[in-house]
Design a protein around this motif. Structure first.
Motif, PDB file in Angstrom:
ATOM      1  N   VAL A 128       1.166  -0.914   0.176  1.00 16.90           N
ATOM      2  CA  VAL A 128       0.156   0.007  -0.106  1.00 16.90           C
ATOM      3  C   VAL A 128       0.772   1.091  -0.169  1.00 16.90           C
ATOM      4  O   VAL A 128       1.933   1.523   0.996  1.00 16.90           O
ATOM      5  N   VAL A 129       0.561   2.085  -0.922  1.00 20.85           N
ATOM      6  CA  VAL A 129       0.904   3.939  -0.552  1.00 20.85           C
ATOM      7  C   VAL A 129       0.100   4.545  -0.288  1.00 20.85           C
ATOM      8  O   VAL A 129      -0.668   4.608  -1.105  1.00 20.85           O
ATOM      9  N   ILE A 130      -0.009   5.519   0.692  1.00 22.91           N
ATOM     10  CA  ILE A 130      -0.361   6.692   1.005  1.00 22.91           C
ATOM     11  C   ILE A 130       0.524   8.206   0.655  1.00 22.91           C
ATOM     12  O   ILE A 130       1.422   8.277   1.218  1.00 22.91           O
ATOM     13  N   TYR A 131      -0.291   9.149   0.352  1.00 20.47           N
ATOM     14  CA  TYR A 131      -0.152  10.077  -0.160  1.00 20.47           C
ATOM     15  C   TYR A 131       0.065  11.301   0.268  1.00 20.47           C
ATOM     16  O   TYR A 131      -1.142  11.051  -0.001  1.00 20.47           O
ATOM     17  N   ILE A 132       0.073  12.418   0.737  1.00 19.71           N
ATOM     18  CA  ILE A 132      -0.098  13.737   1.770  1.00 19.71           C
ATOM     19  C   ILE A 132       0.126  14.913   1.071  1.00 19.71           C
ATOM     20  O   ILE A 132       1.859  14.925   0.704  1.00 19.71           O
ATOM     21  N   GLU A 169      -7.939   0.292   7.591  1.00 23.45           N
ATOM     22  CA  GLU A 169      -6.556  -0.206   6.501  1.00 23.45           C
ATOM     23  C   GLU A 169      -5.119   1.473   6.682  1.00 23.45           C
ATOM     24  O   GLU A 169      -3.899   1.497   7.068  1.00 23.45           O
ATOM     25  N   ILE A 170      -6.388   1.979   6.115  1.00 21.11           N
ATOM     26  CA  ILE A 170      -5.818   3.288   5.197  1.00 21.11           C
ATOM     27  C   ILE A 170      -5.355   3.985   7.054  1.00 21.11           C
ATOM     28  O   ILE A 170      -4.283   4.842   6.898  1.00 21.11           O
ATOM     29  N   ILE A 171      -6.729   4.481   7.238  1.00 24.04           N
ATOM     30  CA  ILE A 171      -7.143   5.060   8.494  1.00 24.04           C
ATOM     31  C   ILE A 171      -5.506   4.222   9.162  1.00 24.04           C
ATOM     32  O   ILE A 171      -4.701   5.525  10.016  1.00 24.04           O
ATOM     33  N   GLY A 172      -5.264   3.089   9.784  1.00 23.38           N
ATOM     34  CA  GLY A 172      -4.204   2.514  10.726  1.00 23.38           C
ATOM     35  C   GLY A 172      -3.339   3.129  10.463  1.00 23.38           C
ATOM     36  O   GLY A 172      -1.960   3.556  11.173  1.00 23.38           O
ATOM     37  N   LEU A 173      -2.685   2.596   8.758  1.00 20.72           N
ATOM     38  CA  LEU A 173      -1.373   2.889   8.488  1.00 20.72           C
ATOM     39  C   LEU A 173      -1.025   5.076   8.339  1.00 20.72           C
ATOM     40  O   LEU A 173       0.472   5.473   8.621  1.00 20.72           O
ATOM     41  N   LEU A 174      -1.942   6.225   8.379  1.00 21.88           N
ATOM     42  CA  LEU A 174      -1.779   6.974   8.409  1.00 21.88           C
ATOM     43  C   LEU A 174      -1.634   6.787  10.351  1.00 21.88           C
ATOM     44  O   LEU A 174      -0.337   7.801  10.751  1.00 21.88           O
ATOM     45  N   GLU A 175      -2.030   6.658  11.496  1.00 23.26           N
ATOM     46  CA  GLU A 175      -2.175   6.579  12.311  1.00 23.26           C
ATOM     47  C   GLU A 175      -0.539   6.553  12.629  1.00 23.26           C
ATOM     48  O   GLU A 175       0.255   6.777  13.892  1.00 23.26           O
ATOM     49  N   ILE A 176      -0.071   4.869  12.020  1.00 23.35           N
ATOM     50  CA  ILE A 176       1.545   4.687  12.146  1.00 23.35           C
ATOM     51  C   ILE A 176       2.096   6.273  12.143  1.00 23.35           C
ATOM     52  O   ILE A 176       2.728   6.802  12.550  1.00 23.35           O
TER      53      ILE A 176
END
Length: 79
Positions: A37-41, A60-67
């Motif tokens: 998974v890749v997330i960008y802001i 899962e996305i929200i959890g990764l952002l919290e991590i």
């Protein structure tokens, strides 16, 4: 040519530019099969914030952002 000079100067001064970060990410993804998974802001010069992410459950996305948030706070506290 000016852009490359700015990137070189930033690297020399230990600054990670958005372009350098994305290049490092792309190199990592191309050489590793471990990325799921890749997330960008991003925030542009007008202050507009955008987010994007690859396939994945929204929880899962929200959890990764919290991590990511926790790791960033820990980095700040370690300084």
């Amino acid at each position: 040519m000016k852009v490359e000079l700015n990137e070189f100067k930033a690297k020399k001064n230990g600054i990670t530019t958005p372009k350098a970060l994305v290049n490092n990410l792309l190199n990592h993804i191309c050489t590793s099969s471990d990325v799921d998974v890749v997330i960008y802001i991003t925030r542009n010069k007008d202050g507009e914030v955008e987010i994007g992410y690859s396939e994945g459950r929204q929880s899962e996305i929200i959890g990764l952002l919290e991590i990511g948030k926790t790791l960033t706070i820990n980095d700040i506290l370690d300084q």
